[in-house]
Design a protein around this motif. Structure first.
Motif, PDB file in Angstrom:
ATOM      1  N   GLY A 138       0.795  -1.218   0.000  1.00 22.51           N
ATOM      2  CA  GLY A 138       0.000   0.000   0.000  1.00 22.51           C
ATOM      3  C   GLY A 138       0.825   1.264   0.000  1.00 22.51           C
ATOM      4  O   GLY A 138       0.382   2.303   0.484  1.00 22.51           O
ATOM      5  N   ILE A 139       2.030   1.180  -0.552  1.00 19.51           N
ATOM      6  CA  ILE A 139       2.940   2.314  -0.565  1.00 19.51           C
ATOM      7  C   ILE A 139       3.028   2.895  -1.968  1.00 19.51           C
ATOM      8  O   ILE A 139       3.192   2.163  -2.948  1.00 19.51           O
ATOM      9  N   LYS A 140       2.922   4.199  -2.078  1.00 25.64           N
ATOM     10  CA  LYS A 140       3.064   4.894  -3.357  1.00 25.64           C
ATOM     11  C   LYS A 140       4.515   4.808  -3.822  1.00 25.64           C
ATOM     12  O   LYS A 140       5.439   4.879  -3.027  1.00 25.64           O
ATOM     13  N   VAL A 141       4.712   4.670  -5.159  1.00 24.98           N
ATOM     14  CA  VAL A 141       6.056   4.517  -5.709  1.00 24.98           C
ATOM     15  C   VAL A 141       6.373   5.682  -6.645  1.00 24.98           C
ATOM     16  O   VAL A 141       5.585   6.003  -7.546  1.00 24.98           O
ATOM     17  N   VAL A 142       7.535   6.311  -6.420  1.00 22.96           N
ATOM     18  CA  VAL A 142       8.027   7.377  -7.291  1.00 22.96           C
ATOM     19  C   VAL A 142       9.402   6.959  -7.801  1.00 22.96           C
ATOM     20  O   VAL A 142      10.266   6.564  -7.020  1.00 22.96           O
ATOM     21  N   ALA A 143       9.593   7.031  -9.116  1.00 25.67           N
ATOM     22  CA  ALA A 143      10.881   6.698  -9.718  1.00 25.67           C
ATOM     23  C   ALA A 143      11.650   7.981  -9.989  1.00 25.67           C
ATOM     24  O   ALA A 143      11.131   8.906 -10.619  1.00 25.67           O
ATOM     25  N   GLU A 144      12.903   8.034  -9.528  1.00 26.13           N
ATOM     26  CA  GLU A 144      13.745   9.215  -9.716  1.00 26.13           C
ATOM     27  C   GLU A 144      14.693   9.020 -10.904  1.00 26.13           C
ATOM     28  O   GLU A 144      15.086   7.897 -11.227  1.00 26.13           O
ATOM     29  N   GLY A 145      15.056  10.131 -11.525  1.00 29.75           N
ATOM     30  CA  GLY A 145      16.077  10.091 -12.566  1.00 29.75           C
ATOM     31  C   GLY A 145      15.645   9.446 -13.865  1.00 29.75           C
ATOM     32  O   GLY A 145      16.460   8.823 -14.552  1.00 29.75           O
ATOM     33  N   VAL A 146      14.372   9.593 -14.238  1.00 27.30           N
ATOM     34  CA  VAL A 146      13.887   9.029 -15.513  1.00 27.30           C
ATOM     35  C   VAL A 146      14.364   9.925 -16.654  1.00 27.30           C
ATOM     36  O   VAL A 146      14.052  11.120 -16.684  1.00 27.30           O
ATOM     37  N   GLU A 147      15.106   9.318 -17.598  1.00 27.26           N
ATOM     38  CA  GLU A 147      15.711  10.125 -18.660  1.00 27.26           C
ATOM     39  C   GLU A 147      15.454   9.587 -20.059  1.00 27.26           C
ATOM     40  O   GLU A 147      15.884  10.201 -21.046  1.00 27.26           O
ATOM     41  N   SER A 148      14.771   8.452 -20.174  1.00 23.24           N
ATOM     42  CA  SER A 148      14.514   7.899 -21.512  1.00 23.24           C
ATOM     43  C   SER A 148      13.093   7.350 -21.593  1.00 23.24           C
ATOM     44  O   SER A 148      12.478   7.014 -20.582  1.00 23.24           O
ATOM     45  N   TYR A 149      12.596   7.228 -22.835  1.00 17.56           N
ATOM     46  CA  TYR A 149      11.244   6.694 -23.043  1.00 17.56           C
ATOM     47  C   TYR A 149      11.191   5.203 -22.735  1.00 17.56           C
ATOM     48  O   TYR A 149      10.142   4.683 -22.329  1.00 17.56           O
ATOM     49  N   ALA A 150      12.324   4.518 -22.897  1.00 18.44           N
ATOM     50  CA  ALA A 150      12.343   3.097 -22.552  1.00 18.44           C
ATOM     51  C   ALA A 150      12.103   2.912 -21.062  1.00 18.44           C
ATOM     52  O   ALA A 150      11.357   2.024 -20.631  1.00 18.44           O
ATOM     53  N   GLN A 151      12.730   3.756 -20.266  1.00 15.33           N
ATOM     54  CA  GLN A 151      12.518   3.709 -18.819  1.00 15.33           C
ATOM     55  C   GLN A 151      11.075   4.058 -18.478  1.00 15.33           C
ATOM     56  O   GLN A 151      10.452   3.428 -17.622  1.00 15.33           O
ATOM     57  N   LEU A 152      10.534   5.059 -19.182  1.00 14.50           N
ATOM     58  CA  LEU A 152       9.146   5.465 -18.956  1.00 14.50           C
ATOM     59  C   LEU A 152       8.185   4.319 -19.227  1.00 14.50           C
ATOM     60  O   LEU A 152       7.290   4.032 -18.422  1.00 14.50           O
ATOM     61  N   GLU A 153       8.353   3.654 -20.361  1.00  8.87           N
ATOM     62  CA  GLU A 153       7.464   2.548 -20.722  1.00  8.87           C
ATOM     63  C   GLU A 153       7.587   1.397 -19.729  1.00  8.87           C
ATOM     64  O   GLU A 153       6.589   0.766 -19.381  1.00  8.87           O
ATOM     65  N   TYR A 154       8.797   1.123 -19.309  1.00  6.13           N
ATOM     66  CA  TYR A 154       9.017   0.049 -18.336  1.00  6.13           C
ATOM     67  C   TYR A 154       8.280   0.356 -17.033  1.00  6.13           C
ATOM     68  O   TYR A 154       7.609  -0.507 -16.459  1.00  6.13           O
ATOM     69  N   LEU A 155       8.389   1.574 -16.563  1.00  6.82           N
ATOM     70  CA  LEU A 155       7.755   1.968 -15.301  1.00  6.82           C
ATOM     71  C   LEU A 155       6.238   1.972 -15.411  1.00  6.82           C
ATOM     72  O   LEU A 155       5.529   1.571 -14.476  1.00  6.82           O
ATOM     73  N   LYS A 156       5.720   2.408 -16.553  1.00  6.89           N
ATOM     74  CA  LYS A 156       4.271   2.370 -16.773  1.00  6.89           C
ATOM     75  C   LYS A 156       3.765   0.936 -16.761  1.00  6.89           C
ATOM     76  O   LYS A 156       2.727   0.630 -16.152  1.00  6.89           O
ATOM     77  N   LYS A 157       4.521   0.075 -17.400  1.00  2.00           N
ATOM     78  CA  LYS A 157       4.111  -1.323 -17.504  1.00  2.00           C
ATOM     79  C   LYS A 157       4.030  -1.991 -16.136  1.00  2.00           C
ATOM     80  O   LYS A 157       3.155  -2.829 -15.882  1.00  2.00           O
ATOM     81  N   HIS A 158       4.953  -1.603 -15.234  1.00  2.00           N
ATOM     82  CA  HIS A 158       5.008  -2.256 -13.932  1.00  2.00           C
ATOM     83  C   HIS A 158       4.221  -1.505 -12.854  1.00  2.00           C
ATOM     84  O   HIS A 158       4.297  -1.841 -11.674  1.00  2.00           O
ATOM     85  N   GLY A 159       3.461  -0.494 -13.258  1.00  2.00           N
ATOM     86  CA  GLY A 159       2.520   0.129 -12.332  1.00  2.00           C
ATOM     87  C   GLY A 159       3.106   1.176 -11.417  1.00  2.00           C
ATOM     88  O   GLY A 159       2.556   1.433 -10.332  1.00  2.00           O
ATOM     89  N   CYS A 160       4.214   1.810 -11.814  1.00  2.00           N
ATOM     90  CA  CYS A 160       4.783   2.891 -11.005  1.00  2.00           C
ATOM     91  C   CYS A 160       3.806   4.063 -10.957  1.00  2.00           C
ATOM     92  O   CYS A 160       3.154   4.388 -11.956  1.00  2.00           O
ATOM     93  N   ASP A 161       3.672   4.714  -9.805  1.00  2.00           N
ATOM     94  CA  ASP A 161       2.692   5.786  -9.642  1.00  2.00           C
ATOM     95  C   ASP A 161       3.162   7.105 -10.257  1.00  2.00           C
ATOM     96  O   ASP A 161       2.427   7.731 -11.019  1.00  2.00           O
ATOM     97  N   CYS A 162       4.357   7.547  -9.898  1.00  2.00           N
ATOM     98  CA  CYS A 162       4.851   8.838 -10.360  1.00  2.00           C
ATOM     99  C   CYS A 162       6.309   8.729 -10.787  1.00  2.00           C
ATOM    100  O   CYS A 162       7.042   7.832 -10.341  1.00  2.00           O
TER     101      CYS A 162
END
Length: 528
Positions: free
Chosen positions: A476-500
């Motif tokens: 039940g913890i919100k997840v924020v990914a730091e240091g996102v610099e590429s669209y590949a990283q963005l797609e990966y994080l979206k796919k795995h349900g990252c919040d912000c």
């Protein structure tokens, strides 16, 4: 007490000359009266001239005998008093001498180890010719004190001092400066100092036994030699300490000789500390804000407040250059309060103008958290700025939590009870476990940039970041990914349900006016 004072006053009433004069006068009067009356009595009682002469001789000898007895009594009494006074003075002198030695021991000896202390070093080392100072400091001793207690630390200091003493060579002297620091004074030739440094390190290769604990310890050693590295004891100590600091910076468990180039960063640090002390009052700090994008809506969910220092003398100074100095000098407390106040004022102005509900994240130092009245000061700032606590998130680093969980856990819980969110920053950089996560009242997990950097381009062989996201979501913890610099990283994080997410892919940290414009325009990111 009053009677003793009266006696002393009575004794002090007569001076020695007056007393002697009175005794002599009384003796003359008594002698004259004796001669006058005894001669008159004898002439009245004895008519025979021969008998008169005989009794006159006897009378004279009697007078001499009585005078001798009187003088004997007076001299005996005086000499007895003098002897008693002399014994008393001697005993007082012995007592004074003993007390002086005891005071000297207290002043010049370390009470814990019995070694000579810093004062003794300055007292004894008056001849600096060919002297070298080896400044010895235990590595990570604070951790031992924090985990095993100061009583154990004191016992360990005693054991280490004994081993250092046993390792002394002829002509060397060992002083304990305090804490976990010693100075070894030797007069080895310059070419032998490196060998002596190696021998000191070897003393710590064998484990230490303190009570039931077996400890493996290391030390760092800084070396300074007269006259190349200083012409006074103070200069030698300072330069040996600078060399020691360099060893600590390079990884500890080693030694190095002082050289003038080492002083440059030390002077720079001292100058930075001096300028930091007035930076808040001079208005030299500024907050930048980095947007955090909600992956589901594509809108700005909040911002992270990041401090910048615009020094008139040093120019733009990055946080990683001055934050540690601020923590070591406790300046982080007023600086941290300034950051929180400014961030609260910023987010309140956003809410009043835009009617939106973005949050602001503020980094908090462990020095602030363990400090006195931290929770009270945070709540006072909220009251002063009129901000809703639910719109503020305090970020604590994972390493901070590991080191100080027992001291900060209760404070974080109190803050969360009033609606403040708690974020665990740089997750993955330290070694926290699920146990730590469950103990902490955290509401947000910020995945460290080092994990995001490992997300490969267009490949699916990086499961660890995804597992971290799944774990946090399950708790039940919100997840924020730091240091996102590429669209590949963005797609990966979206796919795995990252919040912000936050990172240079959307925005670098920007000044307050630009950040307000970001939120005002409702700039929708290129997420969806």
């Amino acid at each position: 007490m009053a009677s003793q004072d009266r006696k002393r006053a009575k004794l002090n009433k007569y001076r020695p000359f007056e007393v002697s004069f009175r005794i002599t006068f009384i003796y003359l009067i008594c002698g004259a009266l004796w001669i006058l009356f005894s001669d008159h009595a004898l002439s009245t009682l004895v008519k025979d001239k021969d008998k008169f002469a005989y009794f006159s001789v006897i009378k004279g000898w009697f007078y001499i005998a009585m005078t001798a007895l009187l003088l004997f009594f007076l001299i005996y009494k005086v000499t007895r008093r003098m002897s008693a006074a002399e014994r008393k003075l001697h005993n007082q002198y012995i007592e004074l001498h003993d007390n002086r030695e005891k005071l000297r021991q207290v002043a010049f000896r370390d009470q814990l180890t019995g070694l000579p202390n810093r004062l003794a070093l300055y007292e004894n080392l008056t001849m600096l010719k060919d002297a070298s100072l080896l400044y010895v400091d235990l590595d990570d001793f604070k951790y031992i004190n924090d985990t095993l207690g100061h009583a154990f630390g004191d016992r360990l200091i005693g054991v280490i001092s004994e081993r250092l003493t046993e390792g002394l060579q002829s002509g060397e002297q060992l002083y304990r400066l305090g804490g976990d620091e010693w100075v070894l004074v030797c007069r080895e030739p310059a070419e032998r100092l490196q060998k002596r440094g190696e021998e000191l390190l070897q003393l710590f290769e064998k484990h230490y036994l303190a009570g039931e604990h077996r400890m493996h310890l290391t030390v760092s050693v800084g070396i300074a030699r007269f006259p190349a590295h200083g012409r006074t004891l103070e200069e030698l100590l300072i330069n040996a300490d600078i060399a020691l600091y360099e060893v600590k910076k390079q990884g500890k468990n080693s030694f190095t000789m002082y050289n003038p180039s080492l002083r440059v960063p030390v002077q720079h640090r001292a100058n930075m500390e001096r300028l930091l002390r007035n930076a808040v009052d001079n208005g030299e700090f500024e907050l930048y804000y980095q947007p955090q994008i909600n992956l589901e809506s594509g809108k700005v969910a909040g911002v992270e407040a990041l401090i910048r220092w615009n020094s008139p003398e040093l120019g733009r100074v990055q946080p990683d250059q001055f934050i540690r100095i601020a923590e070591e000098t406790q300046l982080i407390i007023p600086i941290g309060e300034w950051v929180l106040r400014k961030a609260c004022e910023f987010i309140r102005s956003i809410h009043e103008k835009e009617g939106s509900e973005q949050t602001v994240s503020v980094n908090v130092s462990v020095v602030q958290l363990v400090g006195h009245r931290f929770v009270e000061r945070v709540l006072e700032i909220f009251k002063e700025t009129g901000v809703n606590p639910s719109c503020v998130e305090l970020e604590v680093t994972e390493s901070m939590v590991i080191e100080s969980l027992d001291r900060i856990g209760d404070k974080l819980s109190r803050l969360k009870e009033v609606g403040i969110s708690i974020a665990l920053d740089d997750f993955g950089r330290g070694f926290s476990s699920l146990t730590h996560l469950m103990k902490l009242p955290i509401s947000t997990l910020k995945i460290d940039k080092s994990f995001i950097d490992q997300v490969p381009e267009a490949r699916e062989d990086q499961p660890l970041t995804g597992l971290i996201i799944q774990l946090a979501k399950a708790m039940g913890i919100k997840v924020v990914a730091e240091g996102v610099e590429s669209y590949a990283q963005l797609e990966y994080l979206k796919k795995h349900g990252c919040d912000c997410i936050q990172g240079y892919l959307f925005s670098k940290p920007i000044p307050a006016l630009e950040a307000k414009e970001w939120i005002k325009t409702g700039r929708k990111s290129r997420v969806s």
